[in-house]
Enzyme design. Sequence first.
Site, mmCIF file in Angstrom:
data_model
loop_
_atom_site.group_PDB
_atom_site.id
_atom_site.type_symbol
_atom_site.label_atom_id
_atom_site.label_comp_id
_atom_site.label_asym_id
_atom_site.label_seq_id
_atom_site.Cartn_x
_atom_site.Cartn_y
_atom_site.Cartn_z
ATOM 1 N N GLY A 1 0.919 -1.338 -0.040
ATOM 2 C CA GLY A 1 -0.015 -0.226 0.000
ATOM 3 C C GLY A 1 0.717 1.412 0.019
ATOM 4 O O GLY A 1 0.380 2.340 -0.366
ATOM 5 N N ALA B 1 -10.752 -5.613 4.800
ATOM 6 C CA ALA B 1 -11.061 -6.998 5.179
ATOM 7 C C ALA B 1 -12.479 -7.203 5.783
ATOM 8 O O ALA B 1 -12.760 -7.898 6.660
ATOM 9 C CB ALA B 1 -10.138 -7.485 6.229
ATOM 10 N N CYS B 2 -13.358 -6.203 5.152
ATOM 11 C CA CYS B 2 -14.746 -6.243 5.313
ATOM 12 C C CYS B 2 -15.526 -6.879 4.220
ATOM 13 O O CYS B 2 -16.861 -6.831 4.010
ATOM 14 C CB CYS B 2 -15.249 -4.916 5.664
ATOM 15 S SG CYS B 2 -14.771 -4.537 7.536
ATOM 16 N N THR C 1 -13.752 -7.273 -1.911
ATOM 17 C CA THR C 1 -13.572 -8.246 -2.935
ATOM 18 C C THR C 1 -14.566 -9.149 -3.088
ATOM 19 O O THR C 1 -15.045 -9.677 -4.026
ATOM 20 C CB THR C 1 -12.368 -8.769 -2.656
ATOM 21 O OG1 THR C 1 -11.218 -7.857 -2.849
ATOM 22 C CG2 THR C 1 -11.872 -9.644 -3.898
ATOM 23 N N ASN C 2 -14.998 -10.019 -2.081
ATOM 24 C CA ASN C 2 -16.089 -10.954 -2.124
ATOM 25 C C ASN C 2 -17.329 -10.370 -2.533
ATOM 26 O O ASN C 2 -18.050 -11.061 -3.410
ATOM 27 C CB ASN C 2 -16.263 -11.309 -0.438
ATOM 28 C CG ASN C 2 -15.231 -12.294 -0.052
ATOM 29 O OD1 ASN C 2 -14.400 -12.680 -0.890
ATOM 30 N ND2 ASN C 2 -15.115 -12.479 1.141
ATOM 31 N N SER D 1 -1.147 -10.474 4.046
ATOM 32 C CA SER D 1 -0.665 -11.221 3.079
ATOM 33 C C SER D 1 -1.450 -10.720 1.704
ATOM 34 O O SER D 1 -2.736 -10.668 1.888
ATOM 35 C CB SER D 1 -0.279 -12.577 2.899
ATOM 36 O OG SER D 1 -1.462 -13.552 3.248
ATOM 37 N N GLU E 1 -25.405 -14.933 -0.062
ATOM 38 C CA GLU E 1 -26.462 -14.528 0.301
ATOM 39 C C GLU E 1 -26.972 -13.264 0.341
ATOM 40 O O GLU E 1 -28.064 -12.694 0.449
ATOM 41 C CB GLU E 1 -26.958 -15.344 1.687
ATOM 42 C CG GLU E 1 -26.676 -16.579 1.798
ATOM 43 C CD GLU E 1 -27.877 -17.548 0.805
ATOM 44 O OE1 GLU E 1 -28.502 -16.954 0.088
ATOM 45 O OE2 GLU E 1 -27.684 -18.835 0.834
#
Length: 451
Positions: free
Chosen positions: A62, A112-113, A116-117, A232, A360
Site C-alpha cells: 500500500g 477485510a470487510c 472483494t467478495n 498477505s 446470500e
Amino acid sequence: MGRPVLDTLGNNDFVRCLHSIGQPLPMKKPAVNNWPCDPDRTIIAHIPENNEICSFGSGYGGNSLLGKKCFALRLGGIIARDEGWLAEHMLILGITNPKGEKKYIAAAFPSACGKTNLAMMNPTLPGYKVECVGDDIAWMRFDSEGRLRAINPEAGFFGVAPGTSDSTNPNAMATIQENTIFTNVAETSDGGFYWEGMDLPKGVRVINWRNKEDWVPNSSKDKNEMAAHPNSRFCTPASQCPIIDPAWESSEGVPIEAIMFGGRRPKGVPLVYESFNWQHGVFLGAAMRSESTSAAEHEGKVIMHDPFAMRPFFGYNFGHYLSHWLSMERRPNVKLPKVFHVNWFRKSSEGKFLWPGFGENARVLDWIFRRINKEDCATESPIGFIPKPGALNLDGLKEKVDMEELFSLPKDFWSKEVDAVKKYFDEQVNDDLPEEVASELDGLKKRVSHM
C-alpha cells in the site's frame, strides 16, 4: 518506464512517483522478514503542490505501489476536490435482475470487510448476476445529464489472501491461477500457494511466510506461526476475472444508482438500512465505524471510526471533504444515487453470525435494487429506512435467520453510538464539521431518545 509511456504523457502534467526500499545493494543490514526495507526510517510523503509522491523504506504494498492509495485516493482526492468529482475507496459492481435490468452500485468498506467478495459475488438468488468493475477504488464524476458515473482506475486486484477460498470467493480464486504475484503467503511443495482458509491437499508440505519448513496447520493467532501473514496479498490482472464487467474499462464510466457504506459491526447495527436523503447519506458515511483489521495499525479487535472507509486515505481536511460531498446536491440537474448502510457481521448473544453472508448478500442487493426502482418495501426507523417485514427475499435460504434480532435497534446501543460519533467529530473535526452533518447527528440523537 519506457519510451511509450513518455510518448503517451507528452507535455501534459502527470503525478511523479518515487519509491525506494531504502536498502542499497549490497545490503549492509539483514532483510526484515526476508524483505529488503528500512522500517526505522520509513516515510511516505505526498506533495500536492507539485503532484509528487515520495516513498522511502517501506516494504508494504500500500505504500510502495504508489499509483494505488497514494495517488488514486490521497492525491486523487485533492485533484477531485479541485475539479469537482470524487476519488473514493469503493468497489464498483453491476447487478442484473431476472428481468434483465442492470444497475451499478459503489460500496465503501474498510479493509477485510468483504469488498472483494462482494465485487465478485456469485448470487444465490436465481436469475441474478453480478459483474465486477473494480474491488477497491472508484473515481466518480457527474456527466452532462447529471448522472454519477464511475471508473475503476486500476488494472488489477490487490486482495487480502487469508480467508479467500473456493467457498468464500471462487471468482477470485479463478482469477489468481496465473500471472499473479503473491506477498507473504505460504509456498507448497508442489509449487502452489497456501494461506489460512484454503483446503490443504494431503501429502503436500508447506513452507510458511516466515520460511519455516514443514509447517503444519495450527490454531495459533501469532502471525509468526501462521501459514500466511494476516495481511498477505495477491496482485493479479483484473482482465482474468471470470465475471469482469464488459464496461470495466469504459472511459465514460458506469452509471452509479446506489452507494453503500458498511463495516464489521458485531452488535446493534442492522443488516441494511437506507438514508432519508443525500445529506443523511453523507452523515452515514461520516459516522462509519468498524472492527479494526490487519491492514490498519491496531492489533486488537476494537471498534474504530473509519469514515467513508477513507480514514487512512484522506488527502486533505476531513471537514472540507464532507463539505465537498454535500456540495454534490447543489449541482444543476443532478440525479443523486440512493445511499445505504449494510452490516454482514452482526452476531447473536452467543457470538454466532446472524446472517450467512457471501452469496446470500444478493438478497440485500435485491432489496436495494427494488428501492432504486421506488418500490414500497421499506419502513421508517430512527436510523433510516429498513425493509418492511417480509420485504427481504428469503426464498431458498438454507439457514434460519432471526430477522427480528438482525434488525433490532437497542436504544442503549444507539445512545452510546451517538455519543461515540459526537466525541469523534468534536475531537477530529471540531470547527470544520459542516452544520449539515452536525444537524444530522442532533436529529439522530432526538430520534433515539424517543425509541
